[in-house]
Design a protein around this motif. Structure first.
Motif, PDB file in Angstrom:
ATOM      1  N   MET A  72       0.854  -1.181   0.000  1.00  0.00           N
ATOM      2  CA  MET A  72       0.000   0.000   0.000  1.00  0.00           C
ATOM      3  C   MET A  72       0.895   1.237   0.000  1.00  0.00           C
ATOM      4  O   MET A  72       1.891   1.290   0.700  1.00  0.00           O
ATOM      5  CB  MET A  72      -0.900  -0.024   1.243  1.00  0.00           C
ATOM      6  CG  MET A  72      -1.928   1.088   1.249  1.00  0.00           C
ATOM      7  SD  MET A  72      -3.038   1.039   2.689  1.00  0.00           S
ATOM      8  CE  MET A  72      -4.298  -0.051   2.076  1.00  0.00           C
ATOM      9  N   LYS A  73       0.516   2.219  -0.776  1.00  0.00           N
ATOM     10  CA  LYS A  73       1.301   3.455  -0.875  1.00  0.00           C
ATOM     11  C   LYS A  73       1.233   4.257   0.420  1.00  0.00           C
ATOM     12  O   LYS A  73       0.264   4.206   1.157  1.00  0.00           O
ATOM     13  CB  LYS A  73       0.795   4.303  -2.021  1.00  0.00           C
ATOM     14  CG  LYS A  73       1.126   3.734  -3.370  1.00  0.00           C
ATOM     15  CD  LYS A  73       0.891   4.803  -4.417  1.00  0.00           C
ATOM     16  CE  LYS A  73       1.751   4.504  -5.603  1.00  0.00           C
ATOM     17  NZ  LYS A  73       2.862   5.357  -5.762  1.00  0.00           N
ATOM     18  N   ILE A  74       2.300   5.025   0.648  1.00  0.00           N
ATOM     19  CA  ILE A  74       2.398   5.807   1.879  1.00  0.00           C
ATOM     20  C   ILE A  74       1.250   6.803   2.022  1.00  0.00           C
ATOM     21  O   ILE A  74       0.762   7.033   3.120  1.00  0.00           O
ATOM     22  CB  ILE A  74       3.773   6.495   2.015  1.00  0.00           C
ATOM     23  CG1 ILE A  74       3.932   7.021   3.439  1.00  0.00           C
ATOM     24  CG2 ILE A  74       3.954   7.574   0.978  1.00  0.00           C
ATOM     25  CD1 ILE A  74       5.330   7.393   3.814  1.00  0.00           C
ATOM     26  N   ALA A  75       0.790   7.383   0.924  1.00  0.00           N
ATOM     27  CA  ALA A  75      -0.324   8.346   1.006  1.00  0.00           C
ATOM     28  C   ALA A  75      -1.572   7.675   1.555  1.00  0.00           C
ATOM     29  O   ALA A  75      -2.246   8.219   2.439  1.00  0.00           O
ATOM     30  CB  ALA A  75      -0.600   8.962  -0.362  1.00  0.00           C
ATOM     31  N   LYS A  76      -1.879   6.479   1.067  1.00  0.00           N
ATOM     32  CA  LYS A  76      -3.068   5.766   1.551  1.00  0.00           C
ATOM     33  C   LYS A  76      -2.900   5.365   3.015  1.00  0.00           C
ATOM     34  O   LYS A  76      -3.845   5.440   3.796  1.00  0.00           O
ATOM     35  CB  LYS A  76      -3.340   4.535   0.685  1.00  0.00           C
ATOM     36  CG  LYS A  76      -3.860   4.897  -0.679  1.00  0.00           C
ATOM     37  CD  LYS A  76      -4.251   3.669  -1.462  1.00  0.00           C
ATOM     38  CE  LYS A  76      -4.677   4.108  -2.845  1.00  0.00           C
ATOM     39  NZ  LYS A  76      -5.696   3.291  -3.413  1.00  0.00           N
ATOM     40  N   LEU A  77      -1.713   4.939   3.382  1.00  0.00           N
ATOM     41  CA  LEU A  77      -1.451   4.587   4.776  1.00  0.00           C
ATOM     42  C   LEU A  77      -1.588   5.808   5.681  1.00  0.00           C
ATOM     43  O   LEU A  77      -2.164   5.721   6.773  1.00  0.00           O
ATOM     44  CB  LEU A  77      -0.047   3.990   4.923  1.00  0.00           C
ATOM     45  CG  LEU A  77       0.158   2.612   4.333  1.00  0.00           C
ATOM     46  CD1 LEU A  77       1.636   2.269   4.292  1.00  0.00           C
ATOM     47  CD2 LEU A  77      -0.622   1.566   5.107  1.00  0.00           C
ATOM     48  N   PHE A  78      -1.055   6.941   5.227  1.00  0.00           N
ATOM     49  CA  PHE A  78      -1.121   8.157   6.025  1.00  0.00           C
ATOM     50  C   PHE A  78      -2.570   8.611   6.197  1.00  0.00           C
ATOM     51  O   PHE A  78      -2.963   9.027   7.287  1.00  0.00           O
ATOM     52  CB  PHE A  78      -0.265   9.259   5.385  1.00  0.00           C
ATOM     53  CG  PHE A  78       0.060  10.382   6.315  1.00  0.00           C
ATOM     54  CD1 PHE A  78       1.007  10.229   7.314  1.00  0.00           C
ATOM     55  CD2 PHE A  78      -0.580  11.605   6.208  1.00  0.00           C
ATOM     56  CE1 PHE A  78       1.320  11.266   8.183  1.00  0.00           C
ATOM     57  CE2 PHE A  78      -0.288  12.653   7.061  1.00  0.00           C
ATOM     58  CZ  PHE A  78       0.667  12.485   8.055  1.00  0.00           C
ATOM     59  N   ILE A  79      -3.352   8.507   5.150  1.00  0.00           N
ATOM     60  CA  ILE A  79      -4.771   8.854   5.245  1.00  0.00           C
ATOM     61  C   ILE A  79      -5.471   7.911   6.225  1.00  0.00           C
ATOM     62  O   ILE A  79      -6.181   8.350   7.130  1.00  0.00           O
ATOM     63  CB  ILE A  79      -5.451   8.812   3.864  1.00  0.00           C
ATOM     64  CG1 ILE A  79      -4.971   9.972   3.003  1.00  0.00           C
ATOM     65  CG2 ILE A  79      -6.979   8.851   4.004  1.00  0.00           C
ATOM     66  CD1 ILE A  79      -5.375   9.862   1.526  1.00  0.00           C
ATOM     67  N   GLU A  80      -5.271   6.617   6.031  1.00  0.00           N
ATOM     68  CA  GLU A  80      -5.973   5.593   6.811  1.00  0.00           C
ATOM     69  C   GLU A  80      -5.604   5.594   8.291  1.00  0.00           C
ATOM     70  O   GLU A  80      -6.467   5.441   9.157  1.00  0.00           O
ATOM     71  CB  GLU A  80      -5.680   4.214   6.212  1.00  0.00           C
ATOM     72  CG  GLU A  80      -6.407   3.087   6.870  1.00  0.00           C
ATOM     73  CD  GLU A  80      -7.868   3.003   6.484  1.00  0.00           C
ATOM     74  OE1 GLU A  80      -8.626   2.405   7.261  1.00  0.00           O
ATOM     75  OE2 GLU A  80      -8.249   3.522   5.417  1.00  0.00           O
ATOM     76  N   TYR A  81      -4.315   5.776   8.587  1.00  0.00           N
ATOM     77  CA  TYR A  81      -3.848   5.605   9.961  1.00  0.00           C
ATOM     78  C   TYR A  81      -3.500   6.896  10.690  1.00  0.00           C
ATOM     79  O   TYR A  81      -3.270   6.869  11.899  1.00  0.00           O
ATOM     80  CB  TYR A  81      -2.657   4.642  10.000  1.00  0.00           C
ATOM     81  CG  TYR A  81      -3.059   3.256   9.582  1.00  0.00           C
ATOM     82  CD1 TYR A  81      -3.814   2.454  10.424  1.00  0.00           C
ATOM     83  CD2 TYR A  81      -2.732   2.770   8.317  1.00  0.00           C
ATOM     84  CE1 TYR A  81      -4.215   1.189  10.039  1.00  0.00           C
ATOM     85  CE2 TYR A  81      -3.121   1.500   7.921  1.00  0.00           C
ATOM     86  CZ  TYR A  81      -3.868   0.715   8.777  1.00  0.00           C
ATOM     87  OH  TYR A  81      -4.277  -0.525   8.396  1.00  0.00           O
ATOM     88  N   VAL A  82      -3.461   8.000   9.973  1.00  0.00           N
ATOM     89  CA  VAL A  82      -3.156   9.268  10.630  1.00  0.00           C
ATOM     90  C   VAL A  82      -4.281  10.277  10.405  1.00  0.00           C
ATOM     91  O   VAL A  82      -4.957  10.678  11.354  1.00  0.00           O
ATOM     92  CB  VAL A  82      -1.796   9.856  10.171  1.00  0.00           C
ATOM     93  CG1 VAL A  82      -1.524  11.195  10.849  1.00  0.00           C
ATOM     94  CG2 VAL A  82      -0.663   8.878  10.461  1.00  0.00           C
ATOM     95  N   ILE A  83      -4.494  10.677   9.167  1.00  0.00           N
ATOM     96  CA  ILE A  83      -5.428  11.777   8.916  1.00  0.00           C
ATOM     97  C   ILE A  83      -6.855  11.436   9.341  1.00  0.00           C
ATOM     98  O   ILE A  83      -7.462  12.177  10.123  1.00  0.00           O
ATOM     99  CB  ILE A  83      -5.402  12.231   7.442  1.00  0.00           C
ATOM    100  CG1 ILE A  83      -4.007  12.770   7.074  1.00  0.00           C
ATOM    101  CG2 ILE A  83      -6.461  13.311   7.199  1.00  0.00           C
ATOM    102  CD1 ILE A  83      -3.853  13.135   5.603  1.00  0.00           C
ATOM    103  N   LEU A 104      -0.206  15.158  -6.484  1.00  0.00           N
ATOM    104  CA  LEU A 104      -0.370  14.183  -7.561  1.00  0.00           C
ATOM    105  C   LEU A 104       0.763  13.160  -7.555  1.00  0.00           C
ATOM    106  O   LEU A 104       0.525  11.967  -7.759  1.00  0.00           O
ATOM    107  CB  LEU A 104      -0.448  14.896  -8.913  1.00  0.00           C
ATOM    108  CG  LEU A 104      -1.737  15.667  -9.161  1.00  0.00           C
ATOM    109  CD1 LEU A 104      -1.632  16.500 -10.432  1.00  0.00           C
ATOM    110  CD2 LEU A 104      -2.938  14.739  -9.214  1.00  0.00           C
ATOM    111  N   THR A 105       1.967  13.602  -7.319  1.00  0.00           N
ATOM    112  CA  THR A 105       3.103  12.684  -7.264  1.00  0.00           C
ATOM    113  C   THR A 105       2.952  11.701  -6.096  1.00  0.00           C
ATOM    114  O   THR A 105       3.260  10.523  -6.231  1.00  0.00           O
ATOM    115  CB  THR A 105       4.422  13.470  -7.114  1.00  0.00           C
ATOM    116  OG1 THR A 105       4.547  14.355  -8.216  1.00  0.00           O
ATOM    117  CG2 THR A 105       5.620  12.544  -7.072  1.00  0.00           C
ATOM    118  N   LEU A 106       2.454  12.187  -4.991  1.00  0.00           N
ATOM    119  CA  LEU A 106       2.308  11.349  -3.802  1.00  0.00           C
ATOM    120  C   LEU A 106       1.220  10.291  -3.967  1.00  0.00           C
ATOM    121  O   LEU A 106       1.376   9.170  -3.498  1.00  0.00           O
ATOM    122  CB  LEU A 106       2.012  12.207  -2.578  1.00  0.00           C
ATOM    123  CG  LEU A 106       2.118  11.536  -1.221  1.00  0.00           C
ATOM    124  CD1 LEU A 106       3.535  11.072  -0.948  1.00  0.00           C
ATOM    125  CD2 LEU A 106       1.658  12.491  -0.136  1.00  0.00           C
TER     126      LEU A 106
END
Length: 162
Positions: A1-12, A158-160
């Motif tokens: 899983m990409k870091i952006a999705k992880l950051f959304i799911e587990y932080v934001i 977009l890059t992220l």
């Protein structure tokens, strides 16, 4: 899983959900627009998760909030929205709010960023309006005095997420 999705799911998302509960649970703080805007700010300001502290400046956390802004935010929340200051502090240190905690706690940085965005009367653009979100980030996060451009915010986002 990409870091952006992880950051959304587990932080934001968890942070915004908790802040929303503290605000009365009306779904105004944990919107898709808020999620997208905070991720856009993080993408640009941290150099896509490269920096949790500014190299040649005082800004802290993946959102790169300056200590002076943080101090002002804490005072503003204390006067106008003490329940949200308490909610923000759930992600930070025990005791007095401390901007340096944003460096080691992405949750605290996200909570402070969301609280800071409450200061502005303009509604957040729709989550899929990337140009609108980039304009908002430039206007309210980076300000006219900052070096970043709207394109910088949009391109980092977009890059992220690609």
């Amino acid at each position: 899983m990409k870091i952006a999705k992880l950051f959304i799911e587990y932080v934001i998302k968890p942070v915004l959900d908790q802040l929303d509960v503290a605000a009365g649970g009306k779904g105004k703080l944990n919107t898709e627009s808020a999620i997208a805007l905070i991720l856009m700010i993080v993408a640009h300001e941290s150099g896509k998760f490269t920096y949790s502290k500014q190299v040649r400046g005082p800004a802290m956390g993946f959102t790169q909030m300056e200590p002076a802004t943080f101090k002002w935010l804490v005072e503003w929340l204390g006067k106008h929205k003490p329940n949200l200051l308490d909610a923000m502090n759930m992600f930070g240190p025990i005791g007095e709010p401390d901007s340096s905690m944003m460096v080691i706690s992405p949750q605290y940085a996200v909570a402070a960023a969301r609280m800071n965005l409450l200061r502005f009367p303009e509604r957040l653009p729709e989550a899929d309006d990337l140009d609108g979100l980039a304009r908002y980030a430039k206007k309210y996060w980076n300000t006219s005095a900052g070096k970043a451009t709207e394109a910088d915010y949009k391109n980092a986002y977009l890059t992220l997420i690609e």
